[in-house]
Design a protein around this motif. Structure first.
Motif, PDB file in Angstrom:
ATOM      1  N   LYS A   1      92.597   6.131  42.563  1.00 45.65           N
ATOM      2  CA  LYS A   1      90.992   5.828  42.499  1.00 45.65           C
ATOM      3  C   LYS A   1      90.643   5.094  40.727  1.00 45.65           C
ATOM      4  O   LYS A   1      90.797   4.986  39.845  1.00 45.65           O
ATOM      5  CB  LYS A   1      91.035   7.757  41.871  1.00 45.65           C
ATOM      6  CG  LYS A   1      90.599   8.508  43.339  1.00 45.65           C
ATOM      7  CD  LYS A   1      88.989   8.131  43.905  1.00 45.65           C
ATOM      8  CE  LYS A   1      89.226   9.143  44.754  1.00 45.65           C
ATOM      9  NZ  LYS A   1      88.165   8.724  46.231  1.00 45.65           N
ATOM     10  N   ASN A   2      90.121   4.275  41.464  1.00 46.50           N
ATOM     11  CA  ASN A   2      89.367   3.354  40.253  1.00 46.50           C
ATOM     12  C   ASN A   2      87.687   4.110  40.591  1.00 46.50           C
ATOM     13  O   ASN A   2      87.268   3.101  41.508  1.00 46.50           O
ATOM     14  CB  ASN A   2      89.997   2.342  40.660  1.00 46.50           C
ATOM     15  CG  ASN A   2      89.494   1.345  39.695  1.00 46.50           C
ATOM     16  OD1 ASN A   2      87.859   0.735  39.025  1.00 46.50           O
ATOM     17  ND2 ASN A   2      90.397   0.425  38.883  1.00 46.50           N
ATOM     18  N   TYR A   3      87.184   3.834  39.016  1.00 50.89           N
ATOM     19  CA  TYR A   3      85.752   4.428  39.549  1.00 50.89           C
ATOM     20  C   TYR A   3      85.106   3.588  38.333  1.00 50.89           C
ATOM     21  O   TYR A   3      84.259   3.516  37.814  1.00 50.89           O
ATOM     22  CB  TYR A   3      85.547   5.762  38.992  1.00 50.89           C
ATOM     23  CG  TYR A   3      85.556   6.866  40.117  1.00 50.89           C
ATOM     24  CD1 TYR A   3      85.214   7.130  41.167  1.00 50.89           C
ATOM     25  CD2 TYR A   3      86.265   7.556  39.262  1.00 50.89           C
ATOM     26  CE1 TYR A   3      85.552   7.725  42.026  1.00 50.89           C
ATOM     27  CE2 TYR A   3      87.182   8.714  40.314  1.00 50.89           C
ATOM     28  CZ  TYR A   3      86.779   8.578  41.514  1.00 50.89           C
ATOM     29  OH  TYR A   3      87.540   9.428  42.232  1.00 50.89           O
ATOM     30  N   ASP A   4      85.446   1.487  38.546  1.00 52.97           N
ATOM     31  CA  ASP A   4      84.756   0.854  37.619  1.00 52.97           C
ATOM     32  C   ASP A   4      83.244   0.819  37.638  1.00 52.97           C
ATOM     33  O   ASP A   4      82.659   1.464  38.903  1.00 52.97           O
ATOM     34  CB  ASP A   4      85.489  -0.358  37.834  1.00 52.97           C
ATOM     35  CG  ASP A   4      85.027  -1.645  37.124  1.00 52.97           C
ATOM     36  OD1 ASP A   4      85.023  -1.021  35.874  1.00 52.97           O
ATOM     37  OD2 ASP A   4      84.783  -2.587  37.060  1.00 52.97           O
ATOM     38  N   GLU A   5      82.656   0.986  36.297  1.00 55.48           N
ATOM     39  CA  GLU A   5      80.904   1.184  36.674  1.00 55.48           C
ATOM     40  C   GLU A   5      80.539   2.432  36.831  1.00 55.48           C
ATOM     41  O   GLU A   5      78.862   2.856  36.611  1.00 55.48           O
ATOM     42  CB  GLU A   5      80.257  -0.243  37.526  1.00 55.48           C
ATOM     43  CG  GLU A   5      80.968  -1.194  36.542  1.00 55.48           C
ATOM     44  CD  GLU A   5      80.185  -2.846  37.417  1.00 55.48           C
ATOM     45  OE1 GLU A   5      79.150  -2.504  37.444  1.00 55.48           O
ATOM     46  OE2 GLU A   5      81.434  -3.431  37.176  1.00 55.48           O
TER      47      GLU A   5
END
Length: 564
Positions: A461-465
């Motif tokens: 999981k990558n929730y950038d911004e």
């Protein structure tokens, strides 16, 4: 022939029902032979069927339009009165069990009925009625809050389900901005949602303590009617998912990133398997229903008969509209012998899955509707989901009618989504165990707990911004956590069973669908492990079951990596 809109509704006269039940208890107490006792049991079943029919009609019509004042009031009424009636039901059940002819009744009634009563006796007392009423009010409030969402995006106003279409858009920038808008709504309502859940956790814990349990976990398992497995079985199963499924899914996400040509796979990319766009149905809702009817007629005479009934009686409410509750479900109206399918079509592959997943539920209850008592028409949830998820696979040969040139992409997308779902489903379950083991956690601590578990089960999981997701806010959209605590591991257990049916299809096993129809017909007359064995499948808790399943799925993906 009555259409759904013509099904008569009247509010249950609770006092009259309570008086009927008091008279019934007197008859049971003086009953001298097993035949008469069975007749009284059927009388009790009829009373409960009438109550459930009216409360279910009210609930359906309320979710179709949560802004309808009449059915909102009716829904509030049942939130208050169903816990009161439950007390009366239990008094009747105890009278049956105390009768000297009970063994004769047990020979004529499915074993799960009495297993169910044991669980109900252990999970209810009049001292928790007010708490149950509050719990119902809180879940209705959560449902109404989500249904009220009006989100401005790209010059138009969207509901949450409608905006999800944009989060799957082919254009990466549109997906990103749509997801930011979607989760922006949750961020704006974070405090309200967190407070609602906090109240739910505390009222459920309060109920558990009143009934003598150390935590709500024990009470939750009773309420979910986990007949033949416990927390240890579930914990071992979660461990299998971590060991056997998470690494495989991580490899799928890595291949997905490469296939899309991205340096990083962000949260808004996860649902996109192909640069050319995800598979979408090529037809209107009306045409899709027509094609589904043809599909079910060709699949089997029984499924054809069932879906024709659904169409003829207008028992499918599929369009997403203002004021409609989000999500999808199947339910059953006993007095009309009618399943009902509720959904929010959004022009994604989800629409076809509704016509297979929810129809799987509906077909099962259509086939088992004549089982007595009503309590045994449906099995427990993890068994129910076998019917729905397996139907998604059994209808594979007809998916070309919905997706046409996208058919190969559909198969890839669907199977990928199914195996990727397992760690998420287990995460939802693990989170709830942590929450109810530590009920005094603050909303912020719950967010942190979710994110820590998420990093174990969904390490990609990558929730950038999207700040609220990085903080651990994804769980707020999962309605089961709020409305049906501990109802989620069920989907994963059923998915593993459905995968086994899929493998049998791949092997051209002609008995696979016959086994499927068989477990639909037996409804809820057996507990989970026995139903799985009746279907000639392996119980998911058994060591090695997941490993073997993943190996077979892995081979399929190895042979289909060229799909674009």
């Amino acid at each position: 022939m009555l259409k759904f809109s013509e099904y008569p509704y009247s509010r249950v006269d609770v006092v009259a029902v309570q008086n009927q039940l008091k008279d019934l208890v007197k008859k049971i107490d003086s009953c001298e032979n097993s035949d008469n006792l069975y007749d009284l049991f059927m009388e009790f079943n009829e009373i409960k069927s009438n109550v459930e029919s009216m409360s279910t009609l009210s609930s359906i019509r309320h979710t179709i339009n949560t802004q309808d004042e009449f059915y909102t009031k009716e829904n509030d009424f049942y939130d208050e009165m169903l816990p009161v009636l439950q007390e009366s039901y239990i008094t009747v059940d105890k009278a049956f069990l105390a009768n000297k002819n009970i063994e004769g009744l047990k020979q004529r009634v499915p074993e799960t009925y009495f297993m169910s009563k044991e669980m109900e006796f252990a999970s209810f007392d009049s001292c928790i009625i007010e708490d149950m009423q509050l719990e119902n009010k809180l879940t209705s409030k959560y449902q109404a809050l989500l249904a009220s969402a009006q989100i401005l995006f790209d010059g138009e106003v969207y509901t949450l389900p409608a905006l999800e279409v944009k989060t799957n858009d082919k254009d990466r920038s549109v997906r990103k901005e749509a997801m930011k808008a979607y989760w922006g709504w949750y961020q704006e309502h974070q405090e309200e949602i967190g407070d609602l859940y906090d109240q739910m956790v505390h009222v459920r814990t309060k109920m558990a303590k009143k009934l003598g349990y150390s935590s709500y976990i024990e009470l939750g398992y009773k309420r979910m009617k986990r007949y033949d497995y416990d927390q240890n079985d579930v914990a071992q199963y979660r461990k299998q998912v971590l060991e056997d499924v998470v690494p495989f899914d991580s490899s799928l996400y890595e291949k997905q990133k490469d296939r899309l040509g991205y340096d990083t796979l962000y949260a808004w990319d996860e649902k996109i398997e192909f640069l050319s766009g995800n598979p979408t149905p090529k037809h209107s809702r009306e045409e899709m229903v027509k094609r589904a009817l043809n599909m079910y007629k060709e699949l089997d005479p029984k499924t054809g008969e069932f879906f024709q009934y659904m169409v003829d009686h207008d028992l499918l409410d599929l369009d997403s509209k203002k004021g409609k509750a989000q999500g999808g479900y199947c339910t059953f109206i006993p007095n009309q012998k009618s399943p009902f399918i509720f959904a929010n079509f959004n022009q994604t592959s989800h629409d076809a899955e509704v016509l297979t997943h929810e129809a799987g539920h509906a077909f099962q209850v259509y086939e088992s509707q004549d089982i007595k008592p009503l309590d045994c028409v449906w099995p427990t949830y993890e068994s129910c989901e076998i019917h729905s998820m397996s139907m998604e696979f059994f209808t594979y040969p007809w998916m070309k009618d919905f997706f046409e040139e996208d058919i190969d992409k559909y198969y890839f997308n669907h199977l990928s989504g199914a195996i990727k779902f397992l760690p998420y489903g287990v995460l939802v379950d693990h989170f709830q165990h942590e929450v109810y083991a530590n009920p005094d956690m603050t909303p912020q601590e719950r967010m942190k707990t979710w994110r820590e578990l998420e990093k174990q089960y969904l390490p990609h999981k990558n929730y950038d911004e999207i700040e609220i997701l990085e903080q651990g806010g994804w769980w707020m959209r999962q309605s089961h956590i709020f409305m049906d605590p501990f109802y989620y591991i069920d989907y994963t257990l059923a998915q593993v069973c459905a995968f086994q049916f899929w493998v049998r299809q791949q092997n051209n096993d002609s008995k696979a669908f016959e086994d499927y129809k068989h477990i639909c017909k037996i409804g809820g007359t057996l507990p989970f492990r026995k139903i799985v064995k009746e279907a000639n499948l392996i119980v998911p808790f058994e060591q090695g079951c997941l490993k073997e399943t993943v190996e077979k799925i892995s081979k399929w993906f190895d042979a289909h990596q060229d799909v674009k």
